[in-house]
Each structure stands twice: as structure tokens, then as C-alpha cells.
Motif scaffolding. Sequence first.
Motif, short mmCIF file in Angstrom:
data_model
loop_
_atom_site.label_atom_id
_atom_site.label_comp_id
_atom_site.label_asym_id
_atom_site.label_seq_id
_atom_site.Cartn_x
_atom_site.Cartn_y
_atom_site.Cartn_z
N TRP A 5 0.84 -1.18 0.00
CA TRP A 5 0.00 0.00 0.00
C TRP A 5 0.88 1.24 0.00
CZ3 TRP A 5 -5.42 -0.09 0.18
CH2 TRP A 5 -5.99 -1.36 0.36
N VAL A 6 0.51 2.23 -0.78
CA VAL A 6 1.26 3.49 -0.83
C VAL A 6 0.32 4.65 -0.54
CG1 VAL A 6 3.00 2.65 -2.43
CG2 VAL A 6 0.93 3.70 -3.33
N ALA A 7 0.86 5.70 0.04
CA ALA A 7 0.05 6.88 0.39
C ALA A 7 -0.18 7.76 -0.83
CB ALA A 7 0.75 7.68 1.49
N ALA A 8 -1.38 8.28 -0.96
CA ALA A 8 -1.70 9.21 -2.04
C ALA A 8 -1.14 10.59 -1.74
CB ALA A 8 -3.21 9.29 -2.24
N ARG A 129 -3.69 4.70 16.38
CA ARG A 129 -4.74 5.48 15.72
C ARG A 129 -4.25 6.09 14.40
NH1 ARG A 129 -8.57 7.78 19.40
NH2 ARG A 129 -9.32 8.99 17.61
N GLN A 130 -3.36 5.39 13.72
CA GLN A 130 -2.81 5.87 12.46
C GLN A 130 -2.98 4.81 11.37
OE1 GLN A 130 1.15 7.96 12.97
NE2 GLN A 130 0.93 7.18 15.05
N PRO A 131 -4.19 4.62 10.88
CA PRO A 131 -4.41 3.55 9.90
C PRO A 131 -3.65 3.75 8.60
CG PRO A 131 -6.36 4.96 10.12
CD PRO A 131 -5.44 5.31 11.24
N LEU A 132 -3.53 4.99 8.12
CA LEU A 132 -2.80 5.23 6.88
C LEU A 132 -1.32 4.90 7.04
CD1 LEU A 132 -4.26 8.57 5.45
CD2 LEU A 132 -4.47 6.28 4.48
N ASN A 133 -0.74 5.32 8.15
CA ASN A 133 0.66 5.04 8.37
C ASN A 133 0.91 3.56 8.59
OD1 ASN A 133 3.37 6.26 8.69
ND2 ASN A 133 3.24 5.38 10.73
N ALA A 134 -0.05 2.88 9.22
CA ALA A 134 0.09 1.44 9.42
C ALA A 134 0.15 0.71 8.09
CB ALA A 134 -1.07 0.92 10.27
N LEU A 135 -0.60 1.20 7.10
CA LEU A 135 -0.62 0.57 5.78
C LEU A 135 0.57 0.97 4.92
CD1 LEU A 135 -4.39 0.92 4.78
CD2 LEU A 135 -3.16 -1.22 5.21
N THR A 136 0.98 2.24 5.03
CA THR A 136 1.96 2.77 4.08
C THR A 136 3.32 3.11 4.68
OG1 THR A 136 1.32 5.09 4.40
CG2 THR A 136 0.05 3.79 2.80
N ALA A 138 4.11 6.04 5.50
CA ALA A 138 4.52 7.26 4.79
C ALA A 138 3.82 8.52 5.26
CB ALA A 138 4.28 7.09 3.29
N THR A 139 3.07 8.47 6.35
CA THR A 139 2.30 9.64 6.75
C THR A 139 2.65 10.11 8.16
OG1 THR A 139 0.49 8.24 7.54
CG2 THR A 139 0.35 9.05 5.28
N HIS A 140 2.42 11.39 8.38
CA HIS A 140 2.51 11.99 9.71
C HIS A 140 1.11 12.01 10.32
CE1 HIS A 140 6.64 13.36 9.42
NE2 HIS A 140 6.39 13.88 8.21
N GLU A 156 -4.26 12.38 9.59
CA GLU A 156 -3.01 11.95 8.96
C GLU A 156 -2.83 12.62 7.60
OE1 GLU A 156 -1.83 7.56 9.69
OE2 GLU A 156 -4.03 7.54 9.52
N ASP A 157 -1.57 12.76 7.19
CA ASP A 157 -1.27 13.29 5.87
C ASP A 157 0.20 13.04 5.59
OD1 ASP A 157 -2.77 15.42 3.86
OD2 ASP A 157 -0.59 15.58 3.77
N VAL A 158 0.55 13.04 4.30
CA VAL A 158 1.97 12.89 3.96
C VAL A 158 2.78 14.10 4.43
CG1 VAL A 158 1.63 11.34 2.01
CG2 VAL A 158 1.47 13.81 1.65
N GLY A 159 2.13 15.23 4.60
CA GLY A 159 2.81 16.42 5.10
C GLY A 159 2.44 16.70 6.54
N ARG A 160 3.43 17.01 7.35
CA ARG A 160 3.15 17.25 8.78
C ARG A 160 2.30 18.50 8.97
NH1 ARG A 160 8.31 18.98 7.76
NH2 ARG A 160 8.92 21.03 8.58
N HIS A 161 2.54 19.54 8.16
CA HIS A 161 1.73 20.76 8.25
C HIS A 161 0.29 20.47 7.86
CE1 HIS A 161 5.89 22.14 7.47
NE2 HIS A 161 5.60 23.03 8.40
N ASN A 162 0.11 19.65 6.84
CA ASN A 162 -1.24 19.31 6.40
C ASN A 162 -1.99 18.53 7.48
OD1 ASN A 162 -0.47 20.41 3.95
ND2 ASN A 162 0.02 18.44 3.04
N ALA A 163 -1.30 17.59 8.11
CA ALA A 163 -1.92 16.80 9.18
C ALA A 163 -2.38 17.72 10.31
CB ALA A 163 -0.95 15.75 9.71
N LEU A 164 -1.54 18.71 10.65
CA LEU A 164 -1.91 19.65 11.71
C LEU A 164 -3.10 20.51 11.28
CD1 LEU A 164 -1.56 21.01 14.40
CD2 LEU A 164 0.31 22.37 13.43
#
Length: 245
Positions: A5-8, A129-136, A138-140, A156-164
Motif C-alpha cells: 500500500w502506498v500513500a496518495a 490510531r494511524q491507519p494510513l501510516n500502518a498501511l503505508t 509514509a504519513t505523519h 493523517e497526511d503525507v505532510g506534517r503541516h497538512n496533518a496539523l
Amino acid sequence: MAEDWVAAEVPLAIDYNDAPHVVMMATPDDLADFALGFSLSEAVIATPAELNSCTATTLLEGIRLSLRIPPARAQALAQRRRNLVGNSGCGVCGTQHLEDVLRHPPRVAAAIAVSEVALQRALAELEHRQPLNALTGATHAAAWARADGSLAHVREDVGRHNALDKLIGAVARAGDDVRTGFLVVTSRASYEMVQKAATVGIGFIAAISAPTALAIHLADATGITLVGFARDDGHVVYARRSTED
């Protein structure tokens, strides 16, 4: 053959009142939260009610978020327009003026006192509580914790600023009082992360990685308690709000 699995990561354009403002590279989830959180943390609007509408349009090139804000806000934004292309790891790439980068938020109204037990509970819950990161991988993640350390929201997001920004939007949409909880992030605590938190009144930040010198300076100046290297075996306090505040 095993699946991977890869992050979009897609271009996400934000327009205010039909005027292009910024293009970010982001994970295309929780877009309503992102739109509101970005607008608040970048001081485009002062309250959630000032975001009048948000429309997402999927294009061949990416996603466009068309936001409507009061005319006075749009006019003020035009005066500090930065029209940047930001990547997933940078909150200021392409900014045209130094004052846009070093925007100094006012001192936060209050900072919650967080016990070590509450911090450890938040860290333990966030790990699961990080399902995307568990799969990929690749996310913050950015999490909003109640005073006892239980997590109310995680984004979650690939960018830490976006996640915040997504988390700030989620907290605002839920009507949570930022004076009664604290922020936990899985990234380093950069200046921009502290700046965004201070802008919306968050008074306590715990980062799993290290802070930067400028982040510590801003935390001191805005009355934020800043914790780095928050792990299950301890943490480091880099800035602490005075008990006299």
C-alpha cells in the motif's frame, strides 16, 4: 506476490473568493477539515463561521478547493498574497515576503498543565490510531488529546503541516475548546508548526521528534509549553509557560 500500500499525494489548490492562493501537495482525505484548519492557522479567517462555504472539485491535475470568505477578509488576504506552491514537507516554500514567513501570533490565552501520565496515555493511543501510516509507513499524524490524555481527534497526511491543519479543522468543527486539551504530533516541532498552533490558541505541544531553535523561541514568546522527544521512556521540555501568566 505480496501487495504493497502506498500513500496518495496530489496537488491541492486553494482559492479564496475565486482568487488562487496556494497549491499544496497533500493526501486527499478530510478536505473540509483541511480547508477550515488551513484558513484558521494561516490567519486568513478568525473564526470557523467566517468560512462561508467550501467546494471540492476533482480535476485531471488534482483537486481544487473553492472557499468563500467575507469580502474584508479576502481584501486583507490580497494584500499579503503569497501564491505559493508548497510541497508536503514545507510550510513556507515559495513565500514571497519575510513577514509572511515570520508571522508572529499573539500570546495564547492559556496553556493546560499536562501530567506525565496523560502524555504517556496520548502517545500510547496515537500509536494505534494511524491507519494510513500502518498501511503505508509514509504519513505523519496530529492528534488532539483531552486533559486526561484520551484522544478526541487524529488526522493523517503525507505532510506534517497538512496533518496539523486537518486536525485544527476537526477540532474547530467539533467546537472543542483548545484551552482544555493538548496537541501531539509525530513529526519534529518546526517553527511553522508552533506558529499554526499559536495562531489558533493551542497552549501545549508534544512532538515525538525534536524542535528547532526558532520553534522554541516562538513557543517562549507566545506562552506555549513545548515538549520534544516525547517517547514512552521520557520527554524533554524545551519551553514552559510561566506560572505567573
